[in-house]
Design a protein around this motif. Structure first.
Motif, PDB file in Angstrom:
ATOM      1  N   VAL A   9       0.909  -1.134  -0.016  1.00 24.95           N
ATOM      2  CA  VAL A   9      -0.119  -0.009  -0.010  1.00 24.95           C
ATOM      3  C   VAL A   9       0.839   1.300  -0.107  1.00 24.95           C
ATOM      4  O   VAL A   9       1.651   1.799   0.933  1.00 24.95           O
ATOM      5  CB  VAL A   9      -0.973   0.009   1.215  1.00 24.95           C
ATOM      6  N   ARG A  10       0.876   1.925  -1.277  1.00 25.80           N
ATOM      7  CA  ARG A  10       1.559   3.170  -1.471  1.00 25.80           C
ATOM      8  C   ARG A  10       1.105   4.442  -0.803  1.00 25.80           C
ATOM      9  O   ARG A  10       1.565   5.465  -0.952  1.00 25.80           O
ATOM     10  CB  ARG A  10       2.140   3.209  -2.469  1.00 25.80           C
ATOM     11  N   GLY A  11      -0.241   4.357  -0.630  1.00 25.25           N
ATOM     12  CA  GLY A  11      -0.995   5.655  -0.317  1.00 25.25           C
ATOM     13  C   GLY A  11      -2.477   5.601  -0.365  1.00 25.25           C
ATOM     14  O   GLY A  11      -3.080   4.187  -0.797  1.00 25.25           O
ATOM     15  N   HIS A  12      -3.305   6.097   0.104  1.00 23.05           N
ATOM     16  CA  HIS A  12      -4.744   6.206   0.167  1.00 23.05           C
ATOM     17  C   HIS A  12      -5.385   7.541   0.237  1.00 23.05           C
ATOM     18  O   HIS A  12      -4.630   8.507   0.740  1.00 23.05           O
ATOM     19  CB  HIS A  12      -4.999   5.148   1.281  1.00 23.05           C
ATOM     20  N   ARG A  13      -6.487   7.401  -0.083  1.00 22.01           N
ATOM     21  CA  ARG A  13      -7.372   8.883  -0.334  1.00 22.01           C
ATOM     22  C   ARG A  13      -8.741   8.577   0.250  1.00 22.01           C
ATOM     23  O   ARG A  13      -9.154   7.314   0.088  1.00 22.01           O
ATOM     24  CB  ARG A  13      -7.352   9.388  -1.421  1.00 22.01           C
ATOM     25  N   GLY A  14      -9.469   9.730   0.845  1.00 23.22           N
ATOM     26  CA  GLY A  14     -10.923   9.532   1.215  1.00 23.22           C
ATOM     27  C   GLY A  14     -11.623  10.399   0.717  1.00 23.22           C
ATOM     28  O   GLY A  14     -11.194  11.673   0.526  1.00 23.22           O
ATOM     29  N   TRP A  15     -12.863  10.275   0.172  1.00 22.94           N
ATOM     30  CA  TRP A  15     -13.955  11.143  -0.107  1.00 22.94           C
ATOM     31  C   TRP A  15     -15.056  11.026   0.956  1.00 22.94           C
ATOM     32  O   TRP A  15     -15.538   9.960   0.948  1.00 22.94           O
ATOM     33  CB  TRP A  15     -14.377  11.330  -1.501  1.00 22.94           C
ATOM     34  N   VAL A  16     -16.007  12.341   0.995  1.00 19.42           N
ATOM     35  CA  VAL A  16     -17.245  11.871   1.482  1.00 19.42           C
ATOM     36  C   VAL A  16     -18.313  13.076   0.561  1.00 19.42           C
ATOM     37  O   VAL A  16     -17.808  14.110   0.483  1.00 19.42           O
ATOM     38  CB  VAL A  16     -17.495  12.511   3.083  1.00 19.42           C
ATOM     39  N   THR A  17     -19.447  12.493  -0.038  1.00 17.74           N
ATOM     40  CA  THR A  17     -20.104  13.180  -0.803  1.00 17.74           C
ATOM     41  C   THR A  17     -21.527  13.008  -0.734  1.00 17.74           C
ATOM     42  O   THR A  17     -22.129  12.203   0.046  1.00 17.74           O
ATOM     43  CB  THR A  17     -19.829  12.943  -2.398  1.00 17.74           C
ATOM     44  N   ASP A  18     -22.447  14.139  -1.098  1.00 15.32           N
ATOM     45  CA  ASP A  18     -24.022  14.172  -0.829  1.00 15.32           C
ATOM     46  C   ASP A  18     -24.553  13.271  -1.909  1.00 15.32           C
ATOM     47  O   ASP A  18     -23.834  13.046  -2.787  1.00 15.32           O
ATOM     48  CB  ASP A  18     -24.403  15.639  -0.972  1.00 15.32           C
ATOM     49  N   ARG A  19     -25.309  12.414  -1.446  1.00 22.75           N
ATOM     50  CA  ARG A  19     -26.129  11.562  -2.382  1.00 22.75           C
ATOM     51  C   ARG A  19     -27.272  12.538  -2.766  1.00 22.75           C
ATOM     52  O   ARG A  19     -28.282  12.812  -2.117  1.00 22.75           O
ATOM     53  CB  ARG A  19     -26.713  10.425  -1.632  1.00 22.75           C
ATOM     54  N   ILE A  20     -27.280  13.014  -4.029  1.00 22.26           N
ATOM     55  CA  ILE A  20     -28.245  13.813  -4.278  1.00 22.26           C
ATOM     56  C   ILE A  20     -29.352  13.113  -5.132  1.00 22.26           C
ATOM     57  O   ILE A  20     -30.520  14.071  -5.407  1.00 22.26           O
ATOM     58  CB  ILE A  20     -27.751  15.097  -5.449  1.00 22.26           C
ATOM     59  N   ASP A  21     -29.334  12.096  -5.298  1.00 20.75           N
ATOM     60  CA  ASP A  21     -30.447  11.254  -5.738  1.00 20.75           C
ATOM     61  C   ASP A  21     -30.729  10.075  -5.252  1.00 20.75           C
ATOM     62  O   ASP A  21     -29.649   9.436  -4.658  1.00 20.75           O
ATOM     63  CB  ASP A  21     -30.462  11.130  -7.481  1.00 20.75           C
ATOM     64  N   ASP A  22     -31.522   9.028  -5.905  1.00 16.03           N
ATOM     65  CA  ASP A  22     -31.502   7.598  -5.465  1.00 16.03           C
ATOM     66  C   ASP A  22     -30.564   6.676  -6.257  1.00 16.03           C
ATOM     67  O   ASP A  22     -30.853   5.506  -6.369  1.00 16.03           O
ATOM     68  CB  ASP A  22     -32.700   7.079  -5.601  1.00 16.03           C
ATOM     69  N   ALA A  23     -29.271   7.277  -6.500  1.00 21.40           N
ATOM     70  CA  ALA A  23     -28.434   6.495  -7.269  1.00 21.40           C
ATOM     71  C   ALA A  23     -27.975   5.237  -6.450  1.00 21.40           C
ATOM     72  O   ALA A  23     -27.763   5.268  -5.233  1.00 21.40           O
ATOM     73  CB  ALA A  23     -27.099   7.239  -7.742  1.00 21.40           C
ATOM     74  N   SER A  24     -27.765   4.192  -7.114  1.00 23.20           N
ATOM     75  CA  SER A  24     -27.613   2.858  -6.628  1.00 23.20           C
ATOM     76  C   SER A  24     -26.022   2.641  -6.511  1.00 23.20           C
ATOM     77  O   SER A  24     -25.309   3.551  -6.895  1.00 23.20           O
ATOM     78  CB  SER A  24     -27.870   1.643  -7.392  1.00 23.20           C
ATOM     79  N   PRO A  25     -25.471   1.811  -5.717  1.00 21.95           N
ATOM     80  CA  PRO A  25     -23.925   1.529  -5.356  1.00 21.95           C
ATOM     81  C   PRO A  25     -23.376   1.514  -6.900  1.00 21.95           C
ATOM     82  O   PRO A  25     -22.217   2.010  -6.839  1.00 21.95           O
ATOM     83  CB  PRO A  25     -23.749   0.585  -4.438  1.00 21.95           C
ATOM     84  N   GLU A  26     -23.986   0.646  -7.558  1.00 19.91           N
ATOM     85  CA  GLU A  26     -23.418   0.538  -9.064  1.00 19.91           C
ATOM     86  C   GLU A  26     -23.051   2.067  -9.716  1.00 19.91           C
ATOM     87  O   GLU A  26     -22.204   2.233 -10.509  1.00 19.91           O
ATOM     88  CB  GLU A  26     -24.405  -0.240  -9.863  1.00 19.91           C
ATOM     89  N   GLU A  27     -24.277   3.068  -9.568  1.00 20.43           N
ATOM     90  CA  GLU A  27     -23.898   4.157 -10.309  1.00 20.43           C
ATOM     91  C   GLU A  27     -23.332   5.062  -9.657  1.00 20.43           C
ATOM     92  O   GLU A  27     -22.327   5.664 -10.334  1.00 20.43           O
ATOM     93  CB  GLU A  27     -25.640   5.021 -10.322  1.00 20.43           C
ATOM     94  N   LEU A  28     -22.887   4.983  -8.316  1.00 22.45           N
ATOM     95  CA  LEU A  28     -21.929   5.957  -7.630  1.00 22.45           C
ATOM     96  C   LEU A  28     -20.641   5.195  -7.828  1.00 22.45           C
ATOM     97  O   LEU A  28     -19.745   6.122  -7.963  1.00 22.45           O
ATOM     98  CB  LEU A  28     -22.170   5.531  -6.069  1.00 22.45           C
ATOM     99  N   ILE A  29     -20.258   4.140  -8.036  1.00 16.15           N
ATOM    100  CA  ILE A  29     -19.108   3.668  -8.571  1.00 16.15           C
ATOM    101  C   ILE A  29     -18.591   4.226  -9.896  1.00 16.15           C
ATOM    102  O   ILE A  29     -17.535   4.373 -10.205  1.00 16.15           O
ATOM    103  CB  ILE A  29     -18.963   1.918  -8.325  1.00 16.15           C
TER     104      ILE A  29
END
Length: 678
Positions: free
Chosen positions: A281-301
């Protein structure tokens, strides 16, 4: 607020081909960008019964006034065009994955004669070399502390360095052997730069020569019975070994992969990614974002991968690059697209995404969900990080979509506005007893700062020497801002609507008709806030009335946090726990901070003005050349005309002007002035 029925296109006009669509508001600003395999089916879903829509999507549909689309030939083209439009227009209803923090770097200022090493989170500057990013600031400080044992280079700021050089006394770091004290001549600049080069070599991964040298010195000192020196070299080797300690081998040494994990709830989604290179593991990053619609995990990915690798496309199209880490292992750079991407769920159209990633990388990319073994174990670790990040983020209510929406709705109700103020502009004035008068304009959209739209303004007044008082200054600021808004919108005419949907961007004041890009200062706010009480807000209202601008305006007084409305004798008092009051306070404090920082900058510049500034024809470059040649203004004043002309760019006429401007006043004039003043 527009009715979706007024701009809903006829179903027969919408093609069934793949394409990209965008919703825009009455000002022409793009609100949302999306792609679809079948444009007709996707767009029709937005105009169904409003009660069946997600609240945020319903708000978007009612905020928009037009929908346009572009037909493409393939799904990969749609993916590419969607990313390009999201990046260009920054629609506020699109999911945008942004870092939940800034990352610290270890920086070396190589452009200085005596370079310094320091920890920073700022953007990279020319002439400096950066190592990182590190995930924790304490980690980089701990690394620097251990490195200074072996490479005692300068870490102090320019001011501390100059004071030490002037006094001839080094700072505490010299006495604990963590600085070689170039400030007082304990080491020459050339020898100090050699130390800096060695530190950079070590951080770049060239560790073998340094450790071998220290090991040899330790053995020599021990053989000569210089045990203190041998112990010091032993401690140096231990410190370097700690810095260069190998990462845990999590996968096979030939594995390069990006590992993503996703944790979602009703309002937000947290994403974590681990960059695995050469099995570590050479590094990692993180995000937190608003869910503005009913997007499924597949759409978010799918959205995440589109944004992540779209940003890295230019890097990935270059020749494949490798990097040597501090543990002397060659590996693929973490900013390149790896051959394998591990995700918790496959995106909606994984085949199209895989082909697109392969085209960006120039080689095959494997997109898969790990089911078992070491990769599955690592995925669980990444998911645990995402889960913890979302839990931590929930405690920070400033970014909570529900709280922001509640604050805007409360403002709408209390101020009796026709719509929620999605864009609020706040103005503040700053000066010191009438000097260096400046103002600030800060912008909040969706109750969060939009710093790209912040502006500084210099108060000129009627005669160019500033305004008479704060109300006159505020009047000038508002007049300049809203005159420009009126001029921008008035110069353009709305696009003619012939009933046929086209791909043209509406030519309103918010969009440049030639480039199609948003214009600055052209967006109309739904609310204006000024810092002050009834006199300030009444003066501001008079200015808007004179300009014919019909925008609600309020003032927020500092003493009791009263909200003043023009023409009202008594203020509006919001409860101390009110979300609307918190929003107004944040807005006011941000405008005050932005104004006072600019005022201090101008005040400092005015205090440090040189006698050379008032000489006609003598610009900054020639001033710098004169000071470099003579060393001080006093030496320039004492120089002859011939000596002045030795400086590049200074001719006979300019030399004469310099000498005349710097010449001391005649003695009789000084005596006369003294007599008059006494």
């Amino acid at each position: 607020m527009p009715d979706p029925a007024t701009y809903r296109p006829k179903r027969s006009h919408i093609p069934t081909s793949p394409g990209v669509y965008r919703f825009s508001d009455p000002d022409g600003r793009v609100l949302y960008v999306g792609k679809a395999k079948n444009l007709r089916a996707r767009l029709s879903s937005y105009f169904q019964d409003p009660s069946g829509l997600n609240p945020r999507i319903r708000t978007m549909v009612y905020s928009a006034s037009a929908v346009k689309w572009t037909v493409v030939t393939s799904e990969i083209e749609a993916l590419t065009l969607e990313y390009a439009w999201i990046k260009e227009f920054e629609p506020r209803f699109n999911v945008m994955y942004r870092d939940d923090k800034s990352y610290p770097y270890l920086a070396v200022s190589l452009s200085e004669q005596v370079p310094r090493v320091y920890v920073t989170r700022q953007a990279k500057r020319r002439g400096s070399r950066y190592f990182g990013p590190y995930t924790k600031v304490w980690a980089v400080r701990e690394t620097l502390d251990m490195l200074l044992r072996v490479f005692p280079v300068r870490t102090c700021t320019a001011g501390v360095y100059r004071r030490a050089a002037a006094s001839g006394r080094p700072c505490l770091l010299r006495y604990i052997d963590k600085c070689s004290a170039p400030c007082v001549g304990r080491i020459s600049p050339d020898d100090h730069r050699a130390l800096v080069d060695s530190l950079c070599d070590f951080m770049a991964g060239r560790t073998q020569g340094i450790t071998e040298r220290l090991h040899a010195e330790m053995l020599e000192a021990a053989a000569a019975e210089e045990f203190e020196k041998a112990a010091a070299r032993r401690d140096d080797l231990t410190a370097l070994a700690t810095v260069a300690e190998k990462n845990t081998l999590v996968l096979a040494e030939n594995v390069d992969a990006d590992v993503y994990a996703l944790e979602v709830d009703e309002l937000e989604a947290a994403v974590q990614v681990f960059y695995v290179r050469a099995g570590r593991v050479r590094g990692h990053r993180g995000w937190v974002t608003d869910r503005i619609d009913d997007a499924s995990p597949e759409e978010l990915i799918e959205r995440l991968l589109t944004q992540m690798y779209g940003e890295r496309a230019d890097v990935s199209l270059r020749p494949r690059r490798t990097k040597r880490s501090v543990d002397d292992i060659d590996h693929l750079s973490i900013d390149a697209i790896p051959p394998e991407i591990l995700v918790p769920v496959l995106p909606t159209d994984s085949a199209t995404m895989t082909r697109w990633l392969g085209e960006l990388r120039g080689a095959k990319v494997r997109l898969r969900v790990p089911e078992r073994g070491a990769k599955r174990t690592l995925m669980e670790t990444v998911h645990a990080n995402a889960k913890a990040a979302l839990k931590l983020h929930r405690t920070k209510r400033a970014g909570d979509l529900t709280a922001r929406s509640a604050a805007l709705e409360e403002l709408q109700d209390n101020l009796d506005l026709t719509e929620a103020p999605l864009r609020i502009e706040c103005f503040d004035v700053s000066h010191t007893q009438g000097t260096n008068q400046v103002a600030s304009m800060v912008v909040f959209e969706d109750a969060i700062p939009r710093k790209a739209d912040y502006r500084h303004l210099i108060i000129r007044g009627e005669n160019g020497d500033g305004a008479a008082d704060d109300t006159a200054a505020m009047s000038e600021v508002l007049r300049r801002r809203f005159s420009r808004l009126a001029a921008t919108i008035g110069e353009q005419s709305p696009a003619e609507d012939d009933g046929e949907p086209t791909d043209d961007i509406p030519t309103s004041g918010a969009v440049d008709p030639e480039t199609g890009r948003p214009q600055r200062f052209a967006y109309r706010p739904q609310l204006v806030v000024v810092d002050g009480g009834l006199p300030q807000v009444n003066a501001a209202q008079r200015t808007l009335d004179e300009l014919g601008v019909d925008i609600p305006i309020i003032g927020l007084a500092k003493r009791l946090e009263e909200v003043w409305i023009p023409g009202e004798n008594f203020p509006l008092i919001l409860p101390r726990t009110s979300a609307a009051l918190y929003l107004l306070q944040h807005l006011r404090d941000e405008s005050h901070r932005f104004a006072i920082s600019f005022h201090r900058k101008r005040r400092s510049g005015a205090m440090t003005r040189s006698a050379l500034d008032n000489i006609p024809g003598l610009g900054p470059s020639r001033q710098a050349a004169l000071l470099k040649h003579f060393g001080s203004v006093k030496a320039i004043r004492a120089a002859s005309l011939a000596e002045l002309q030795e400086v590049d760019g200074v001719g006979p006429a300019l030399a004469a002007s310099i000498a005349a401007a710097l010449a001391p006043p005649p003695a009789d004039s000084q005596a006369s002035d003294h007599t008059t003043s006494s």
